[in-house]
Scaffold this motif. Structure first.
Motif, PDB file in Angstrom:
ATOM      1  N   TYR A   1      39.296  42.529  23.849  1.00  0.00           N
ATOM      2  CA  TYR A   1      40.095  42.692  25.067  1.00  0.00           C
ATOM      3  C   TYR A   1      39.215  42.800  26.305  1.00  0.00           C
ATOM      4  O   TYR A   1      39.594  42.320  27.380  1.00  0.00           O
ATOM      5  N   ASP A   2      38.034  43.400  26.182  1.00  0.00           N
ATOM      6  CA  ASP A   2      37.117  43.446  27.320  1.00  0.00           C
ATOM      7  C   ASP A   2      36.730  42.029  27.747  1.00  0.00           C
ATOM      8  O   ASP A   2      36.706  41.707  28.939  1.00  0.00           O
ATOM      9  N   ARG A   3      36.427  41.191  26.778  1.00  0.00           N
ATOM     10  CA  ARG A   3      36.089  39.796  27.078  1.00  0.00           C
ATOM     11  C   ARG A   3      37.283  39.070  27.694  1.00  0.00           C
ATOM     12  O   ARG A   3      37.130  38.300  28.646  1.00  0.00           O
ATOM     13  N   ALA A   4      38.471  39.322  27.140  1.00  0.00           N
ATOM     14  CA  ALA A   4      39.665  38.661  27.665  1.00  0.00           C
ATOM     15  C   ALA A   4      39.958  39.093  29.100  1.00  0.00           C
ATOM     16  O   ALA A   4      40.393  38.289  29.928  1.00  0.00           O
ATOM     17  N   ASP A   5      39.718  40.372  29.416  1.00  0.00           N
ATOM     18  CA  ASP A   5      39.894  40.840  30.791  1.00  0.00           C
ATOM     19  C   ASP A   5      39.019  40.039  31.750  1.00  0.00           C
ATOM     20  O   ASP A   5      39.486  39.610  32.818  1.00  0.00           O
ATOM     21  N   GLU A   6      37.749  39.841  31.383  1.00  0.00           N
ATOM     22  CA  GLU A   6      36.868  39.094  32.279  1.00  0.00           C
ATOM     23  C   GLU A   6      37.250  37.621  32.324  1.00  0.00           C
ATOM     24  O   GLU A   6      37.174  36.987  33.383  1.00  0.00           O
ATOM     25  N   PHE A   7      37.678  37.069  31.193  1.00  0.00           N
ATOM     26  CA  PHE A   7      38.143  35.680  31.169  1.00  0.00           C
ATOM     27  C   PHE A   7      39.284  35.487  32.173  1.00  0.00           C
ATOM     28  O   PHE A   7      39.302  34.517  32.938  1.00  0.00           O
ATOM     29  N   LEU A   8      40.241  36.434  32.162  1.00  0.00           N
ATOM     30  CA  LEU A   8      41.370  36.340  33.094  1.00  0.00           C
ATOM     31  C   LEU A   8      40.904  36.429  34.530  1.00  0.00           C
ATOM     32  O   LEU A   8      41.426  35.724  35.412  1.00  0.00           O
ATOM     33  N   GLU A   9      39.911  37.277  34.807  1.00  0.00           N
ATOM     34  CA  GLU A   9      39.399  37.368  36.173  1.00  0.00           C
ATOM     35  C   GLU A   9      38.850  36.021  36.638  1.00  0.00           C
ATOM     36  O   GLU A   9      39.129  35.575  37.756  1.00  0.00           O
TER      37      GLU A   9
ATOM     38  N   ARG B   1      44.671  49.578  23.253  1.00  0.00           N
ATOM     39  CA  ARG B   1      43.915  48.688  24.138  1.00  0.00           C
ATOM     40  C   ARG B   1      44.747  47.470  24.520  1.00  0.00           C
ATOM     41  O   ARG B   1      44.656  46.965  25.649  1.00  0.00           O
ATOM     42  N   GLY B   2      45.563  46.998  23.587  1.00  0.00           N
ATOM     43  CA  GLY B   2      46.433  45.868  23.893  1.00  0.00           C
ATOM     44  C   GLY B   2      47.445  46.199  24.973  1.00  0.00           C
ATOM     45  O   GLY B   2      47.762  45.362  25.821  1.00  0.00           O
TER      46      GLY B   2
ATOM     47  N   HIS C   1      37.556  45.006  17.928  1.00  0.00           N
ATOM     48  CA  HIS C   1      38.891  44.927  18.523  1.00  0.00           C
ATOM     49  C   HIS C   1      38.887  45.138  20.033  1.00  0.00           C
ATOM     50  O   HIS C   1      39.361  44.304  20.804  1.00  0.00           O
ATOM     51  N   ASP C   2      38.357  46.275  20.495  1.00  0.00           N
ATOM     52  CA  ASP C   2      38.423  46.582  21.921  1.00  0.00           C
ATOM     53  C   ASP C   2      37.539  45.660  22.748  1.00  0.00           C
ATOM     54  O   ASP C   2      37.873  45.319  23.886  1.00  0.00           O
ATOM     55  N   GLU C   3      36.420  45.229  22.176  1.00  0.00           N
ATOM     56  CA  GLU C   3      35.567  44.310  22.923  1.00  0.00           C
ATOM     57  C   GLU C   3      36.246  42.958  23.113  1.00  0.00           C
ATOM     58  O   GLU C   3      36.019  42.283  24.126  1.00  0.00           O
TER      59      GLU C   3
END
Length: 467
Positions: A159-167, A233-234, A155-157
């Motif tokens: 969101y970690d991937r999505a954070d970098e995708f957005l960057e 995390r969301g 689950h939390d990973e």
């Protein structure tokens, strides 16, 4: 003091059965026509007639195969299966409207940021800035297996991937092309100024990108950012990125707590509480009179499938609810990679299978507001006043009847109360929602990746900032 104006989105999906399951079998329902353009363009015109802010299009990858360990109920009742690509609907609907916004769900973990950035810029250009992205990170094991993974990412990973995708996406959309890079100067034979278009270099944990954004800047650059996760995390993810957050729940105290937590998280992330528009999922069954609305609701219930709703919810939990007797306590504790907020709510309420089936008597999880225009408007106002939400995602029952009824009956009542617009504001979707221009504000996380005009001596440092 002016009254707070409600935001209204229609909540739909490019499939037959979306939230209120089983109603595809109703004689007046047209949802089996989901794979025709006229179904969608007719809906878009109806929503624009009702001055809806947007059409919020959900999506899912994978199938609901947890209930009974198969897809039998899912296929019989078309529980979001089959489901078609939502992005391909937008251009056709945009051609038939001038103001309606489109918030489309895409899972970044199934995409490459370089390619998705081009699709987003294209749609924002073709809609003249009416495009938004609902960011989801997925949760179905069936989707993970279909995409070649052994199981769903934790689950939390996700969101970690999505954070970098957005960057990476911000670097492409906000930083690759400067404002003014596109000149369209036929006499000088310069379409775009090479000195003002910059290569993005990103070397991260999950993504490595080196290249120029393929599209010239669109009206909004970055589409309006929607998000629906309300786990811990969301909420962190929403606080950093989201402009509008979709919440659900039938308990006002719980929704009020979610709203408060989201706004506090935004402040901790360096933003303002009002930077988040929070919309609640609801269903409305209405008519010219209260009696007509009640009769319509009873009619809908006869066609709804509570079991299909249970199959949908079982996938949200990652738990096969078919193994439990009607009144047997359900063990909601085993950890899964499913929707954490759904599992937390189920544990807190201690629902049995019988209670869930009763809750899903209209086929889905959104409780229905049933009544005439005044009664539905009263209920909507109460939700706003008691929880602090900014508006609603209105899910469908019988299509197009449920949206037409709301536009014909409830919208005029909301307008008479001074809590709903009587005309659209001109401009992009972002400007319509916030009234502060087309682009993300300078205090949003995306702003740090913009290419700013600097003296020539500082250009090398500026290029490095995009890396």
């Amino acid at each position: 003091m002016p009254k707070k104006q409600l935001l209204l989105n229609a909540f739909n999906m490019n499939c037959v059965g979306h939230i209120q399951h089983g109603l595809w079998a109703h004689p007046r329902d047209r949802s089996t026509e989901y794979n025709t353009l006229s179904y969608w363009t007719d809906l878009a015109r109806t929503l624009e007639r009702g001055l809806f802010d947007g059409l919020f299009i959900a999506d899912i990858l994978g199938v609901y195969d947890v209930y009974q360990g198969n897809v039998d109920v899912t296929l019989r009742e078309s529980v979001q299966l089959p489901v078609n690509d939502p992005l391909l609907l937008v251009s056709a609907m945009a051609a038939h409207t001038r103001h309606l916004g489109f918030g489309v769900t895409v899972n970044p973990l199934s995409e490459l940021p370089y390619l998705l950035a081009r699709r987003f810029s294209t749609l924002d250009q073709l809609t003249q800035g009416r495009f938004g992205w609902n960011i989801v990170t997925g949760y179905l094991d069936s989707a993970a297996r279909a995409l070649g993974l052994p199981n769903q990412i934790a689950h939390d990973e996700r969101y970690d991937r999505a954070d970098e995708f957005l960057e990476v996406l911000y670097k492409l959309l906000e930083g690759s092309w400067e404002d003014g890079a596109v000149r369209r100067d036929k006499a000088a034979r310069v379409f775009a100024d090479p000195a003002r278009v910059h290569k993005v270099r990103h070397q991260g944990r999950y993504y490595q990108v080196e290249g120029y954004h393929l599209s010239e800047p669109s009206p909004q650059r970055t589409p309006v950012l929607f998000q629906a996760g309300t786990s811990g995390r969301g909420q962190l993810f929403a606080a950093r990125h989201a402009e509008a957050v979709f919440v659900s729940g039938g308990d006002k105290a719980q929704v009020r707590q979610s709203v408060q937590s989201l706004r506090e998280a935004a402040v901790r992330a360096g933003r303002r509480p009002e930077d988040l528009k929070i919309v609640l999922g609801v269903t409305a069954v209405t008519g010219a009179t209260s009696a007509e609305a009640q009769e319509k609701h009873a009619d809908y219930v006869r066609y709804a499938s509570p079991e299909a709703g249970l199959a949908h919810f079982a996938a949200s939990l990652g738990l096969d609810l078919s193994h439990y007797d009607l009144d047997e306590p359900i063990d909601f504790s085993p950890p899964t990679q499913s929707i954490q907020s759904a599992a937390a709510a189920a544990r807190q309420k201690g629902w049995t299978r019988r209670q869930l089936l009763q809750q899903y008597k209209l086929g889905g999880r959104h409780p229905a507001l049933v009544g005439n225009a005044s009664q539905v408007a009263d209920a909507l106002q109460a939700w706003v006043d008691e929880t602090g939400v900014d508006g609603f995602n209105l899910s469908r029952t019988v299509v197009p009847e449920s949206f037409v009824d709301f536009v014909d009956h409830v919208v005029p009542e909301l307008q008479n109360r001074g809590i709903y617009k009587t005309a659209y504001t001109e401009g992009t979707l972002r400007h319509k929602l916030f009234g502060q221009g087309d682009r993300l504000p300078d205090h949003h996380a995306a702003a740090q990746f913009r290419h700013r005009v600097e003296p020539a001596s500082a250009q090398a440092d500026s290029e490095a900032a995009l890396a």
